[in-house]
Design an enzyme around this catalytic site. Structure first.
Site, PDB file in Angstrom:
ATOM      1  N   GLY A 268      39.862 -32.607 -12.295  1.00 48.43           N
ATOM      2  CA  GLY A 268      39.056 -31.393 -12.430  1.00 48.43           C
ATOM      3  C   GLY A 268      37.719 -31.544 -11.725  1.00 48.43           C
ATOM      4  O   GLY A 268      37.317 -30.697 -10.938  1.00 48.43           O
ATOM      5  N   GLU A 271      31.743 -37.064 -11.747  1.00 47.68           N
ATOM      6  CA  GLU A 271      30.308 -37.141 -12.060  1.00 47.68           C
ATOM      7  C   GLU A 271      29.481 -38.027 -11.133  1.00 47.68           C
ATOM      8  O   GLU A 271      28.429 -38.540 -11.547  1.00 47.68           O
ATOM      9  CB  GLU A 271      30.166 -37.660 -13.492  1.00 47.68           C
ATOM     10  N   ASN A 272      29.857 -38.231  -9.866  1.00 44.55           N
ATOM     11  CA  ASN A 272      29.082 -39.082  -8.960  1.00 44.55           C
ATOM     12  C   ASN A 272      27.580 -38.832  -9.089  1.00 44.55           C
ATOM     13  O   ASN A 272      27.155 -37.685  -9.215  1.00 44.55           O
ATOM     14  CB  ASN A 272      29.483 -38.785  -7.507  1.00 44.55           C
ATOM     15  N   GLU A 305      30.427 -33.021 -16.761  1.00 40.97           N
ATOM     16  CA  GLU A 305      30.040 -33.905 -15.643  1.00 40.97           C
ATOM     17  C   GLU A 305      28.529 -34.131 -15.647  1.00 40.97           C
ATOM     18  O   GLU A 305      28.061 -35.232 -15.375  1.00 40.97           O
ATOM     19  CB  GLU A 305      30.495 -33.333 -14.299  1.00 40.97           C
TER      20      GLU A 305
HETATM   21  N1  BES Z   1      35.333 -39.099 -14.580  1.00 40.35           N
HETATM   22  C1  BES Z   1      36.240 -38.017 -14.703  1.00 40.35           C
HETATM   23  C2  BES Z   1      36.991 -37.718 -13.450  1.00 40.35           C
HETATM   24  C3  BES Z   1      38.069 -38.709 -13.088  1.00 40.35           C
HETATM   25  C4  BES Z   1      39.131 -38.903 -13.891  1.00 40.35           C
HETATM   26  C5  BES Z   1      38.033 -39.402 -11.935  1.00 40.35           C
HETATM   27  C6  BES Z   1      40.127 -39.803 -13.524  1.00 40.35           C
HETATM   28  C7  BES Z   1      39.004 -40.304 -11.588  1.00 40.35           C
HETATM   29  C8  BES Z   1      40.073 -40.493 -12.365  1.00 40.35           C
HETATM   30  C9  BES Z   1      35.520 -36.735 -15.113  1.00 40.35           C
HETATM   31  O1  BES Z   1      34.340 -36.937 -15.800  1.00 40.35           O
HETATM   32  C10 BES Z   1      36.440 -36.007 -16.038  1.00 40.35           C
HETATM   33  O2  BES Z   1      36.672 -36.470 -17.103  1.00 40.35           O
HETATM   34  N2  BES Z   1      36.966 -34.872 -15.597  1.00 40.35           N
HETATM   35  C11 BES Z   1      37.934 -34.105 -16.336  1.00 40.35           C
HETATM   36  C12 BES Z   1      37.357 -32.844 -16.890  1.00 40.35           C
HETATM   37  C13 BES Z   1      36.588 -33.038 -18.146  1.00 40.35           C
HETATM   38  C14 BES Z   1      35.951 -31.751 -18.599  1.00 40.35           C
HETATM   39  C15 BES Z   1      37.405 -33.590 -19.285  1.00 40.35           C
HETATM   40  C16 BES Z   1      39.028 -33.766 -15.373  1.00 40.35           C
HETATM   41  O3  BES Z   1      38.845 -33.978 -14.168  1.00 40.35           O
HETATM   42  O4  BES Z   1      40.066 -33.286 -15.797  1.00 40.35           O
HETATM   43 ZN    ZN Z   2      34.488 -37.383 -17.814  1.00 44.47          ZN
END
Ligand code: BES
Ligand code: ZN
Length: 879
Positions: A268, A271-272, A305
């Site tokens: 989705g 958070e870089n 994020e």
């Molecule tokens: N850090 C994650 C993104 C991520 C997940 C990168 C797995 C690489 C591998 C991000 O903070 C995240 O959790 N994104 C979620 C949405 C969130 C609202 C739960 C996502 O991408 O689904």
């Molecule tokens: Zn996350």
């Protein structure tokens, strides 16, 4: 593609890195197929680690061009390359500069990890282990470094160049044909938070003044022509920043915060540091392209994020086993944000529904693992509902036990103690123990034991003694690798409801352990007695869903009906309705007998809530639907026949609709929202109620229903109403279906984002020809197997949002999914592995379907070239 049998990584083997990297200087020269990265690393030995002879650097899919230490090229004997990277023998004892030049190919990177191109835009995704696909590095989260990034490119190829931190320099070269930008991030960070972007992007800008008076520049970059769809994202960002200051005292820490929207993204959003990268689906919104649910999701993902800046970035994870430390906590924080911005009860119901739909089945099947796993093969497989959503519930239980203020005190201590560090779950919990003087020894089991506890509640009323006793019992079924479980510390929020619906005072007898209204349930069996109760009260157990457990309660149908109408805890009103409906549904499905009363008590209670103008519309809307087909299948959990579930649920929905037809029509009229569209929670709630009533009405037979739906489509003035109409029409055998879908196609075909809704609608259809239609759509010119959003819309919706067609009795749904998994695995293992997860509950199916599913899983397992991602999941699902 990895060909060797993949290695298992274990938490107990954690050892600090023998080398640390203090600074990283990158020069990135963007080119579609040959991007050159020159990296200069200031390396030193880690005094807290065992000394090592070799320095190992991770690297994948890189072409090495040069390597030197302190300016001197390394001779042949000084290093060797391995399949996973390169190793340098006996580097200097003190600190030294390691310079490496390598190239990579963004254009052909279809795994979407590392540096890749999305609709022409260069972008990166480094979590969890993508940085090693950009340059050689010690790619683990406990190596924190200060980064400076110089990006250069042809101006035409990439007119905008972005990196982490602050812009320190930019300029042109080659007679104005090329340009460069230098970005510096002063905050030490792990490599997974690195990001850079290059491409033709347009910013929408604004500013935010922090509590201490600093002005922060905010920018959201999108592809040209989409600037008018960023307003909601910007608004959400500002509200998130203000909320984190208010609720947690956390201010932003750079002069600029940027978000970039890209079209091709495995997840989705990410958070870089200072440069979040988002799936454009979670940024772009206008009344004509986004539903209320889309707006709500954008708001919560932006918040999530952004909140990582403190919970994840300033304090990061020591190793990937600690993932819940940032993800569970940050989900808890974004849920709290949404609860504060919108309706707390509605948010809680939505979060619990989500947990039950995704995490409970994970915990009950072959992929069950603790919130903090103890081993993995592929870390990408552990971004799971358990780590995220059960992880968030664990934080919420902490809040329930120590109170809102205690939670804040513990968080303050956590930031004070660990800012700038890579921390562990133990360190997080220790902050609660110190700040709140609690013993969380037994509570730690929530991180260590997999499986959803079963909470069995029996009540005894003694009129003579005027006491009520609750006999509680807890049990957890075995999960892979954990045959026997210890009793958990479960906070059980309780209410005793009097005959007038008011809460009775809780007067615990001696020996009953309770804090406020929360029982401290810590033993396998434990009794709790309350006094002063001549009349038998109605028990409202696990209010607000105070712990992620399954409840078996001896409440009668009458008790439940009473609670639906009277419980002061609105969550439990909704819960009682679900429980009552589930009893009726499973009774009919498993043949354990339709109850004599039929649906009358349920329908009376539902109608009363739907029509109750004292309750907010968004809340009432949640009473307009029965438990989903998946919920029912999860509840039954053995010998599941998705066809029967579908039929029984459809019939009951229809009966429910018939029993309150005229009221539903009234609701639809009364709550139609007039005037221009606004995404605020109040208007969205009214639309949800009107569309909930509409949805039920379309359950009624024949021409009237299809006319109603066609009319709703024609009258729709925003995407929410339009989608509600189409979602109903897609299941109907009526000419209006074709007309509406054709109209939608014409409206949406020129927008790559909106057209995904058209794919998803068709994939969700209950009609018999759906699989053939999905196969046809795979060849549609607007479909692309390389675009994750398209894959999720078409294949994902079919496999996860259409049980009756996916589980066709002939097994063709399973064969289809297996084909797509293998196809995806050849270039994007993360997507393949996520799609494969749909098979996880195959053992709960009736025999015929279970056999057919097993055959397809065996076919996947037998394939000769599997990624470690798919290898791990298919192995677990079959074992
Ligand atoms: N850090 C994650 C993104 C991520 C997940 C990168 C797995 C690489 C591998 C991000 O903070 C995240 O959790 N994104 C979620 C949405 C969130 C609202 C739960 C996502 O991408 O689904
Ligand atoms: Zn996350």
């Amino acid at each position: 593609m990895k060909t060797n049998t993949p290695r298992t990584i274990r938490l107990k083997d954690y050892a600090p890195s023998p080398f640390l990297i203090e600074t990283v200087d990158l020069e990135i020269d963007l080119h579609p197929t040959e991007t050159r990265v020159r990296s200069r690393l200031k390396v030193k030995r880690n005094r807290k680690a065992e000394p090592a002879e070799w320095l190992h650097l991770d690297g994948e899919e890189l072409a090495l061009e040069a390597i030197s230490i302190n300016g001197r090229p390394l001779g042949e004997g000084g290093w060797r390359s391995t399949p996973e990277g390169l190793s340098i023998k006996c580097p200097p004892k003190g600190s030294f500069e390691l310079a490496i030049t390598s190239t990579c190919s963004p254009e052909t990177n279809k795994a979407l990890s590392g540096l890749y191109r999305s609709r022409g835009i260069f972008c990166t995704q480094c979590e969890a282990e993508g940085f090693r696909r950009i340059t050689y590095f010690i790619d683990r989260p406990d190596v924190l470094s200060v980064y400076t990034t110089r990006i250069s490119a042809d101006i035409e190829l990439a007119p905008v160049l972005l990196g982490n931190g602050n812009l320190v320099e930019s300029g042109k070269s080659d007679g104005g044909r090329r340009h460069y930008a230098v970005w510096h991030d002063p905050h030490p960070k792990p490599s997974y938070l690195f990001a850079m972007v290059g491409g033709d992007l347009r910013p929408t800008t604004s500013t935010f003044t922090t509590a201490s008076g600093r002005e922060v520049e905010l920018r959201i970059y999108v592809e040209p022509g989409k600037e008018d769809r960023c307003a909601w994202a910007m608004d959400s960002l500002k509200r998130s920043m203000a909320w984190d200051e208010r609720r947690f005292g956390r201010e932003y820490d750079l002069d600029i915060f940027m978000i970039v929207a890209v079209s091709d993204f495995n997840m989705g959003a990410m958070e870089n540091k200072g440069l979040n990268i988002f799936n454009d689906q979670l940024i772009l919104a206008s009344p004509d392209t986004a539903t209320d649910i889309n707006y709500e999701r954008i708001e919560s993902v932006i918040a999530h994020e952004y909140f990582h800046n403190w919970t994840g970035n300033r304090i990061t994870c020591r190793d990937w086993f600690q993932l819940c430390l940032k993800e569970g906590l940050t989900v808890y924080r974004d849920q709290e944000f949404s609860a504060d911005e919108r309706s707390r009860t509605v948010q809680r119901v939505a979060d619990v529904k989500h947990l039950r739909a995704h995490q409970f089945p994970e915990d009950a099947g072959p992929l069950a693992h603790p919130v903090r796993p103890s081993k993995y093969i592929e870390i990408n497989n552990f971004y799971t509902a358990t780590v995220y959503d059960k992880g968030a519930e664990v934080c919420r239980m902490l809040e329930t036990m120590v109170g809102r203020e205690g939670f804040r005190k513990a968080m303050d201590l956590y930031f004070q103690r660990h800012d700038g560090e890579a921390a562990t779950v133990e360190q997080f919990i220790a902050c609660f123990e110190s700040a709140c003087e609690v013993d969380l020894g037994q509570f730690m089991l929530w991180y260590e034991q997999a499986g959803t506890p079963q909470l069995i509640v029996k009540t005894r009323h003694d009129a003579a003694k005027a006491t009520l006793t609750l006999d509680l019992e807890q049990a957890i079924a075995p999960t892979p690798g954990q045959a026997r479980k210890k009793p958990m510390h479960i906070p059980v929020r309780l209410g005793l409801v009097g005959t007038d619906g008011a809460d009775l005072a809780l007067k615990p007898a001696a020996g009953t352990v309770i804090a406020g209204d929360v029982l401290e349930f810590t033993q396998r069996r434990q009794s709790f007695t309350f006094e002063g109760l001549e009349l038998r009260p109605t028990v409202s157990i696990l209010r607000g869903f105070s712990a992620p457990v399954n409840v078996t309660h001896d409440a009668s149908d009458d008790d439940l009906a009473f609670l639906i109408g009277h419980d002061q805890d609105l969550f439990n009103r909704w819960q009682s309705m679900q429980t009552l409906a589930m009893r009726l549904l499973t009774g009919l499905i498993t043949g354990s007998g339709a109850r004599p009363a039929g649906i009358a008590p349920l329908s009376a209670a539902v109608r009363k809530t739907l029509m109750d103008e004292n309750l907010e519309p968004a809340y009432r809307a949640m009473f307009a639907g029965l438990p989903s087909e998946e919920d029912i299948a999860n509840h039954i959990a053995r010998n599941v026949d998705p066809g029967v579930i579908h039929d029984v649920r459809s019939k009951m929905s229809k009966a429910l609709a018939r029993s309150m037809e005229s009221d539903l029509a009234k609701l639809m009229k009364r709550h139609a929202v007039k005037g221009p569209y606004s995404p605020d929670a109040e208007s969205a709630g009214r639309r949800a109620l009107a569309n909930g009533a509409f949805g039920l009405l379309t359950r009624l037979d024949g021409a009237a229903a299809s006319e109603l739906a066609a009319g709703h489509y024609a009258k729709a003035r925003n995407m929410t109403d339009r989608m509600a109409a189409l979602a109903a029409l897609t299941h109907m055998r009526t000419p209006a279906r074709k007309e509406a879908l054709e109209d939608a196609y014409k409206r949406w075909k020129d927008d790559h984002l909106t057209i995904d809704k058209w794919f998803a609608l068709q994939a969700a259809s209950n009609l018999p020809g759906t699989l053939a239609q999905v196969e046809k759509l795979l060849r549609h010119p607007l479909f692309s197997i390389e675009a994750p959003n398209k894959v999720r819309a078409l294949i994902g919706t079919f496999a996860m949002g259409n049980p009756v067609n996916f589980h066709r009795p002939d097994g063709k749904g399973y064969a289809f999914l297996a084909d797509q998994v293998l196809r995806l695995d050849s270039f994007n293992p993360q997507m393949a592995s996520r799609m494969l997860g749909t098979f996880r509950s195959w053992r709960t199916l009736e025999e015929n379907r279970a056999n057919l599913a097993q055959r397809e899983l065996e076919r996947i397992r037998a394939h000769d070239k599997l990624s470690s991602d798919v290898f791990e999941i298919v192995g677990k699902i079959l074992d």
